[in-house]
Design an enzyme around this catalytic site. Structure first.
Site, PDB file in Angstrom:
ATOM      1  N   GLU A  20      26.612  24.400 -29.596  1.00  0.00           N
ATOM      2  CA  GLU A  20      26.116  24.763 -30.716  1.00  0.00           C
ATOM      3  C   GLU A  20      26.278  26.104 -30.518  1.00  0.00           C
ATOM      4  O   GLU A  20      26.816  26.630 -29.145  1.00  0.00           O
ATOM      5  CB  GLU A  20      24.773  24.175 -30.138  1.00  0.00           C
ATOM      6  CG  GLU A  20      23.781  25.629 -31.107  1.00  0.00           C
ATOM      7  CD  GLU A  20      21.800  25.243 -31.405  1.00  0.00           C
ATOM      8  OE1 GLU A  20      21.959  24.359 -30.274  1.00  0.00           O
ATOM      9  OE2 GLU A  20      21.447  25.322 -32.313  1.00  0.00           O
TER      10      GLU A  20
ATOM     11  N   LYS B 158      21.966  23.421 -39.743  1.00  0.00           N
ATOM     12  CA  LYS B 158      21.102  22.730 -39.299  1.00  0.00           C
ATOM     13  C   LYS B 158      19.794  22.189 -39.994  1.00  0.00           C
ATOM     14  O   LYS B 158      19.302  23.360 -41.028  1.00  0.00           O
ATOM     15  CB  LYS B 158      20.427  23.374 -38.393  1.00  0.00           C
ATOM     16  CG  LYS B 158      19.837  23.226 -37.170  1.00  0.00           C
ATOM     17  CD  LYS B 158      18.964  24.284 -35.859  1.00  0.00           C
ATOM     18  CE  LYS B 158      18.679  22.845 -34.410  1.00  0.00           C
ATOM     19  NZ  LYS B 158      18.530  24.514 -32.956  1.00  0.00           N
TER      20      LYS B 158
ATOM     21  N   CYS C  57      21.177  20.171 -32.156  1.00  0.00           N
ATOM     22  CA  CYS C  57      20.451  20.601 -30.934  1.00  0.00           C
ATOM     23  C   CYS C  57      18.824  19.739 -31.669  1.00  0.00           C
ATOM     24  O   CYS C  57      18.319  18.363 -31.258  1.00  0.00           O
ATOM     25  CB  CYS C  57      20.559  21.574 -30.897  1.00  0.00           C
ATOM     26  SG  CYS C  57      19.357  21.800 -29.659  1.00  0.00           S
TER      27      CYS C  57
HETATM   28  O1  LIG Z   1      14.486  20.746 -29.198  1.00  0.00           O
HETATM   29  C1  LIG Z   1      14.645  21.184 -27.501  1.00  0.00           C
HETATM   30  O2  LIG Z   1      14.158  21.102 -27.239  1.00  0.00           O
HETATM   31  C2  LIG Z   1      15.692  22.722 -27.951  1.00  0.00           C
HETATM   32  C3  LIG Z   1      16.596  22.806 -29.104  1.00  0.00           C
HETATM   33  C4  LIG Z   1      17.272  23.559 -28.559  1.00  0.00           C
HETATM   34  O3  LIG Z   1      17.930  24.244 -28.509  1.00  0.00           O
HETATM   35  C5  LIG Z   1      18.389  24.379 -30.423  1.00  0.00           C
HETATM   36  O4  LIG Z   1      17.605  23.338 -31.601  1.00  0.00           O
HETATM   37  O5  LIG Z   1      19.122  24.864 -30.481  1.00  0.00           O
END
Ligand SMILES: O=C(O)CCC(=O)C(=O)O
Length: 280
Positions: free
Chosen positions: A45, A115, A157
């Site tokens: 990411e 996303k 993510c």
């Molecule tokens: O869900 C999480 O704990 C981290 C998510 C995250 O860092 C993101 O979505 O970029």
């Protein structure tokens, strides 16, 4: 006859302030993974920009003309691989997105995932992050067909926390789910592996995550630990927080065996419950 096995590589690269250096680094790692026989390669990411709401506008690009997509397309073509370009901040029609692009061995764009679930959390004294201050969410499921080998579903993510997304991908025939991600030092140790294993076991699919390497001096300190989990729920390849490449053989015969040994897909009680897909 279709191929039942292929090599996946996750590039856990260091990401710094210079976009040019980030892109050069990504290209170098992509070549190394391809030289080692990887058929599908995944970046983390936000691989071209530091991760943080203060950076997204400055680093954002339009997909059609941006230097990051040009570099990804060229790298996929030169190395004749399928390439999931982690994610980049994208600007489109006056909005910003956290966007993953997928490239084929001919350098063509196969898929775009914006996303869907923005990372908005507040754990007092630990971490507060509000992607929605700056970013807009995508509204589409995203999968791509890797030749005649395998259908792959993409999330970014925080998307991994939502079991329904994974369930719908699996139901639509995806056998591998890829989540470029960057968990942090609070939620990483607690949830990163658990979520991957949960998504893999529930859906009897392979699940893989690609994180940036950890940098203690960044404003957002990534957990690292890019991993691959089998449909049995077992971590079959992983790493620590440092820069590295994680390789795994994705074995679709093994997946099929697990599905026939424990046939939960056919045992669902859809007369009692159902997850509904409302969009494409
Ligand atoms: O869900 C999480 O704990 C981290 C998510 C995250 O860092 C993101 O979505 O970029």
């Amino acid at each position: 006859m279709s191929i039942a096995k292929f090599k996946l590589a996750l590039l856990q690269i260091a990401v710094g302030a210079s976009k040019t250096e980030n892109l050069l680094r990504a290209s170098r790692f992509i070549k190394e993974a391809a030289d080692k026989g990887a058929h599908l390669v995944t970046l983390p990411e936000c691989f071209n920009s530091p991760y943080g709401t203060g950076y997204f506008a400055e680093y954002a690009e339009q997909l059609e003309t941006g230097e990051s997509c040009l570099a990804l397309s060229a790298a996929a073509k030169e190395n004749k691989i399928y390439l999931v370009g982690g994610s980049i901040p994208e600007k489109k029609d006056g909005k910003l997105y956290n966007t993953s692009t997928v490239w084929g061995p001919d350098g063509g764009l196969l898929a775009v995932h914006r996303k869907v679930h923005l990372f908005d959390i507040d754990i007092p004294g630990k971490i507060k992050f509000q992607e929605s201050e700056i970013l807009s969410p995508g509204n589409e499921f995203t999968s791509f067909q890797m030749g005649d080998v395998c259908k792959v579903g993409i999330g970014i993510c925080y998307d991994m926390r939502f079991a329904e997304l994974a369930q719908i991908y699996a139901r639509n025939g995806c056998k591998l789910l890829l989540y470029p991600g960057a968990f942090n030092m609070t939620t990483g140790p607690a949830h990163w592996e658990l979520l991957q294993r949960g998504r893999a076991l529930d859906n009897q699919v392979y699940v893989a995550t690609a994180s940036p390497a950890r940098s203690e001096s960044s404003s957002y300190v990534a957990w690292g630990h890019s991993s691959v989990v089998s449909p049995w729920g077992e971590v079959i390849a992983t790493t620590d927080e440092k820069e590295s490449i994680v390789y795994a053989d994705i074995d679709l015969d093994h997946l099929q065996q697990i599905r026939s040994q424990i046939p939960v897909t056919h045992q669902r009680r859809s007369d009692m419950y159902e997850v509904i897909q409302k969009k494409n």
